[in-house]
Design an enzyme around this catalytic site. Structure first.
Site, short mmCIF file in Angstrom:
data_model
loop_
_atom_site.label_atom_id
_atom_site.label_comp_id
_atom_site.label_asym_id
_atom_site.label_seq_id
_atom_site.Cartn_x
_atom_site.Cartn_y
_atom_site.Cartn_z
N GLY A 1 -4.71 3.51 6.40
CA GLY A 1 -6.12 3.20 6.20
C GLY A 1 -6.29 1.91 5.43
O GLY A 1 -7.36 1.32 5.40
N GLY B 1 0.50 -8.40 -3.09
CA GLY B 1 0.06 -7.04 -2.73
C GLY B 1 -1.28 -6.71 -3.38
O GLY B 1 -1.58 -7.18 -4.47
N VAL B 2 -2.09 -5.89 -2.70
CA VAL B 2 -3.40 -5.58 -3.26
C VAL B 2 -3.79 -4.11 -3.14
O VAL B 2 -4.89 -3.73 -3.53
CB VAL B 2 -4.53 -6.39 -2.57
CG1 VAL B 2 -4.41 -7.85 -2.89
CG2 VAL B 2 -4.52 -6.17 -1.06
N GLY B 3 -2.91 -3.28 -2.62
CA GLY B 3 -3.32 -1.91 -2.30
C GLY B 3 -3.74 -1.06 -3.49
O GLY B 3 -4.66 -0.27 -3.40
N GLU B 4 -3.03 -1.20 -4.59
CA GLU B 4 -3.26 -0.27 -5.69
C GLU B 4 -4.19 -0.76 -6.80
O GLU B 4 -4.91 0.03 -7.40
CB GLU B 4 -1.92 0.12 -6.32
CG GLU B 4 -0.99 0.81 -5.35
CD GLU B 4 0.43 0.91 -5.90
OE1 GLU B 4 0.81 1.99 -6.32
OE2 GLU B 4 1.13 -0.12 -5.90
#
Ligand code: FES
Ligand code: FES
Lengths: 797, 163
Positions: free
Chosen positions: A480, A751-754
């Site tokens: 997602g 990274g940027v997800g968290e």
């Protein structure tokens, strides 16, 4: 800085239309021929000896095809240190322990059969508080360690300790000191699509499992081990990942239900599906671990941080999963958010008879940031310095090496702080009273993957077809977050085709290349880098083919032209250049000569070159691969030092709040998030990641809490476990992506997800303090806690 | 005990033999293999199962199947036009980043449809209320609200052009 055509734009994601149309297939939607439905019988006690399991009535029920217990199946050990079993024998240690399971022709029969199973227990005293679990004489959750050696206490054998500088002398010489104790609750990831799998065997007894996971290749290894335990050594596992209805860390480990489906499928000879109900998702999946933190920080007279001392206690629950490794990530902000020379950090992890814990988005960082960033505000206040100013004074800078050995390359923390201050109108609004206030908090996290396993690698295969289209096979998982979108844009950009020519295929261990897992905000970063490497190889081959194809083609074209038009003058070409691969370029699906990009004679569609390669004598094709393993390090087991990530991310979030002093309710008036993202790949999806993170963070701040009594979950549904809904969010959320263009990132991206949720809760708490002068130290910040704190403040001003 | 029911499903008359205690969601998903409506909780808390019954959005997980007798049910599958043409609401969700994992999407699309059928140009607060029965864990709702607003504008403009 890279000049890009597609990376950095704002485009819809390729997986969106199917999802909008209701055509995407989640585990719930999959059916296999002859499929049975599995159901698990969970423990009735938090801690008890199993005396006897009577499955006879379940076995006799019409429609039941298999019944398994720990007593009629081989022992399958699971978990990070293998202290857990797929089916329990001898003893249960938590309510969610699996004692038996059935497979039946329909879900109703399976449920009925489970209800017919009788288990006789001898109850044992349980231990539910991590401090009590450490006390002398506390009941032992495990009598032996995984190797069978007797255990004398409830400590999980995964200790974490980091020390740098000289804490004691720094403490003695500090001008200002602030101390605090902070707590965080269990949090359920609350994926909208519950977990589940379908296990089946082919006629050679190889396992095929469709399952909701973030680690298809590590899961493959886990399942192979299970097959070996079942006497099927040497048999293979194929893991197929369906569309995921969110994951947020739930898929970082393999689960009891997956092994149970495997056992049932083997026993029944039929595909077996187990999908958790919402209640089971709450009670039988591993939530984010709760923490208790004691923190002391000090600074000199000028407000420069001198030391930081953090002691943490984590409730592991009854078994060990990846939750026990989250201190390795907590250590990052604790050692390295702001420049602080003297650091002490220790985390103890304790077994209890509570549900066992996992990692959730942020991997320990939200818990660490909660203590750290609230305490920074305390310290700034003690030192008489504005907390924004205090943070700026201590902010990290580019090219810094931190006490933990983290090598900060790019760093946008100062810009993040400024952006938030500006958007909140900090100078005007801070400290103005009237039950309104502003607060901020920052974050530090891995941004260039994180080496938690020995490999931090990811593979990508690029396969070009007859029509100039590219299949990008990747080992990462779309859950997602927008992995497919980011990877397709990166691959298109790197190769020189338009994104509509790229299909990203993921989630099948039989066809996709190996990847260690989609965690640590690493998906787009590592796969993007691998795609760039694979594209480079593909381009070399394309240009080689072009150098063979161009000359005869141009020649033939010219001849044809001449034939049609005898007056046509042959242009003056440098034919040599047409035979030199280094002279070509590929952009937007067309191969052309670098020096003459606009010359129509010298522009050939990519597909023409690929087709010619397939059809020529001694033909060839283009399939390239690359394995990217970032230049980062695993932590040294003893010193806990090592450059864990190839780059790091920073961010600052801020809230403006109003507190209703009658009810204690905290109303958010505005929320601001500024994140150093390296480089935006897709504006639309990156914003989605940050908005989504912020709102999860606001839930963490204000209302989410997995409540238990004596190990039993009390709120296994969305009425009692409140996650935020649209009407709750009646305030603006403003996002700013700060681009620092990291050299290690794909086109500069980190990274940027968290990170979206890491700093949210302390930002809100700091704003509440600014508004009404009370500091809530245990999440969530409920109206009851605020009211009680206001009352205390009134009584003892 | 099985019963035969008749209703209109996505524009077609259908009949089904159903166990009387079943809920609409299960019959749609298992009986008709329309898996667009999702089961997120099965108890009326998340909205993932939302479909329209006579134009009103309902949680099909709690809607007794016998109640649909003689009514008209629209699922997310029923919104798709010829040649897989997305409905403007679906299109807006795609275009504006309203979809991440997508599990909540079909339900939200149906509630948005019910809302816009009733109020063609709702303000933001009304949109938020209109999808207030839905939980989405991924998006934080910002881009969903934006999608619905854009869909409303587009549909209104379309309507004006058509009339
Ligand atoms: S599945 Fe019907 S409301 Fe959740
Ligand atoms: S997009 Fe995942 S729940 Fe809404």
């Amino acid at each position: 800085m890279y000049d890009t055509r597609f990376v950095g734009g704002s485009v819809p994601r390729p997986d969106a239309p199917d999802k909008a149309a209701g055509k995407a297939l989640y585990i719930h939607d999959l059916i296999r021929p002859g499929m049975l439905y599995g159901k698990i019988k969970f423990s009735d006690h938090a801690h008890a000896r199993i005396i006897h399991i009577d499955t006879s009535r379940a076995e006799r029920l019409a429609g039941v095809r298999a019944v398994v217990t720990g007593y009629n199946t081989p022992e399958i050990r699971i978990g990070f240190i293998k202290d857990n079993f797929a089916l329990k024998k001898g003893k249960v240690r938590q309510y969610r322990d699996e004692v038996a399971a059935v497979a039946a022709v329909d879900p109703d029969v399976a449920q009925e059969a489970v209800d017919l199973i009788r288990v006789e227990y001898e109850e044992l005293p349980g231990v539910f508080d991590p401090e009590e679990a450490m006390a002398e004489g506390a009941p032992l959750v495990h009598e032996t360690d995984p190797r069978g050696r007797p255990k004398v206490d409830n400590m999980v054998p995964v200790p974490w300790k980091f020390e740098a500088g000289d804490l004691e002398s720094a403490k003695r010489s500090a001008a200002f000191i602030a101390e605090g104790r902070y707590e965080t609750p269990l949090i359920q990831q609350s994926c909208m699509g519950t977990a589940g799998c379908i296990a089946e065997f082919d006629l050679q007894n190889n396992l095929i499992i469709h399952t909701k996971t973030q680690i298809p290749f590590l899961a493959q290894n886990d399942f192979n081990q299970a097959l070996a335990a079942m006497g099927l050594r040497g048999k293979r596992t194929r893991v197929i990942v369906p569309t995921l209805g969110g994951s947020f860390g739930t898929g970082l480990d393999t689960h009891g239900y997956e092994y149970i489906a495997i056992l049932l499928a083997y026993k029944s000879g039929r595909p077996v599906k187990i999908v958790l109900t919402r209640e089971e998702e709450f009670t039988a999946l591993s939530p984010r671990q709760p923490t208790r933190t004691h923190i002391i920080q000090g600074c000199d007279a000028a407000g420069r941080l001198a030391f930081r001392e953090v002691r943490m206690l984590l409730d592991n629950g009854a078994y060990t999963s990846w939750g026990a490794t989250t201190p390795s990530v907590m250590m990052l902000p604790i050692s390295s958010l702001y420049r602080v020379p003297n650091v002490f950090y220790e985390a103890k992890i304790v077994y209890t008879n509570n549900t066992y814990c996992q990692a959730m988005r942020g991997y320990g960082n939200p818990q660490a940031a909660w203590a750290l960033e609230c305490n920074i505000d305390q310290l700034a206040e003690t030192a008489g310095i504005d907390p924004y100013e205090f943070r700026q004074r201590n902010a990290n800078v580019p090219d810094e090496i931190t006490p933990m050995g983290l090598q900060i390359t790019t760093c946008g923390l100062d810009r993040c702080l400024d952006t938030v201050a500006e958007k909140l109108d900090w100078k005007r609004k801070r400290g103005k009273g009237g039950a309104r206030g502003v607060g901020m908090a920052s974050l530090f996290h891995v941004g260039g993957s994180g080496r938690v396993y020995r490999s931090d690698g990811t593979g990508v295969i690029m396969k070009l077809d007859d029509f100039g289209c590219v299949s990008v096979l990747a080992g990462g998982v779309e859950m997602g977050q927008g992995f497919i979108s980011a990877l397709s844009l990166t691959a298109a950009e790197a190769l020189g085709v338009t994104p509509d020519r790229v299909s990203v295929l993921t989630g099948d261990t039989a066809t996709c290349p190996w990847d260690v897992g989609t965690h640590a905000s690493r998906g787009a970063f590592t796969a993007g880098n691998a795609a760039i490497m694979a594209a480079r190889k593909a381009r070399e081959q394309i240009f080689q083919l072009a150098s063979e194809h161009f000359m005869p083609r141009v020649h033939a074209n010219l001849k044809r032209r001449r034939k049609r038009d005898p007056d046509f003058e042959l242009p003056d070409f440098n034919y040599e250049r047409l035979c030199d691969p280094s002279e070509f370029e590929l952009r937007e699906n067309v191969v052309f000569l670098k020096e003459e990009p606009e010359n129509p004679m010298l522009r050939v569609p990519l597909e023409e070159i690929l087709r010619a390669a397939h059809y020529k004598e001694q033909g060839t094709m283009i399939v390239t691969e690359a394995f990217y393993d970032p230049c980062n390090q695993m932590l040294d087991a003893r010193t806990c030092r090592g450059n864990m990530s190839a780059t790091y991310i920073f961010g600052t979030q801020g809230a403006e709040v109003e507190v209703d002093t009658e009810t204690g309710r905290v109303r958010i008036l505005k929320f601001v998030a500024a994140h150093d993202v390296g480089r935006v790949i897709n504006q639309q999806t990156i914003k989605g990641q940050i908005y989504g993170g912020v709102v999860q963070g606001l839930g963490y701040a204000l209302c989410e809490e997995y409540k238990s009594r004596e190990g039993r979950n009390l709120n296994p549904n969305f009425l009692d476990y409140k996650i935020l809904s649209a009407p709750d969010l009646d305030f603006p959320i403003e996002i700013e992506c700060i681009e620092t263009h990291d050299l290690e990132g794909p086109f500069g991206a980190k990274g940027v997800g968290e990170p979206g949720l890491v700093a949210t809760a302390p930002a809100v708490a700091n704003a509440v303090y600014d508004a009404v002068g009370v500091r809530i130290t245990d999440l969530p910040i409920t109206p009851e806690k605020v009211l009680a704190a206001l009352k205390r403040k009134k009584e003892r001003p | 005990m099985k019963k035969t029911i008749r209703f209109v499903l996505n524009g077609y008359e259908v009949t089904a033999e159903v166990a009387a205690h079943k809920m609409l969601l299960e019959v749609l998903r298992e009986g008709f293999q329309l898996t667009g409506a999702k089961e997120g909780c099965g108890q009326g808390e998340c909205g993932a199962c939302t479909v329209l019954v006579d134009g009103l959005s309902v949680n099909s997980c709690l809607y007794p199947i016998l109640e649909v007798e003689g009514r008209s049910v629209t699922t997310v599958e029923g919104l798709l036009g010829e040649g897989n043409r997305l409905h403007p609401i679906q299109e807006a969700m795609v275009e504006n980043g309203g979809i991440q994992c997508g599990f909540c999407t079909p339900g939200i699309v149906m509630s948005a449809k019910a809302l816009l059928d009733e109020i063609p140009l709702p303000d933001e607060a009304r949109i938020r209320r209109g999808i207030g029965g839905h939980l989405c864990r991924c998006t934080g709702y910002v881009q969903i609200v934006e999608s619905i607003r854009r869909a409303a504008e587009k549909m209104a403009a379309q309507g004006e052009r058509d009339s």
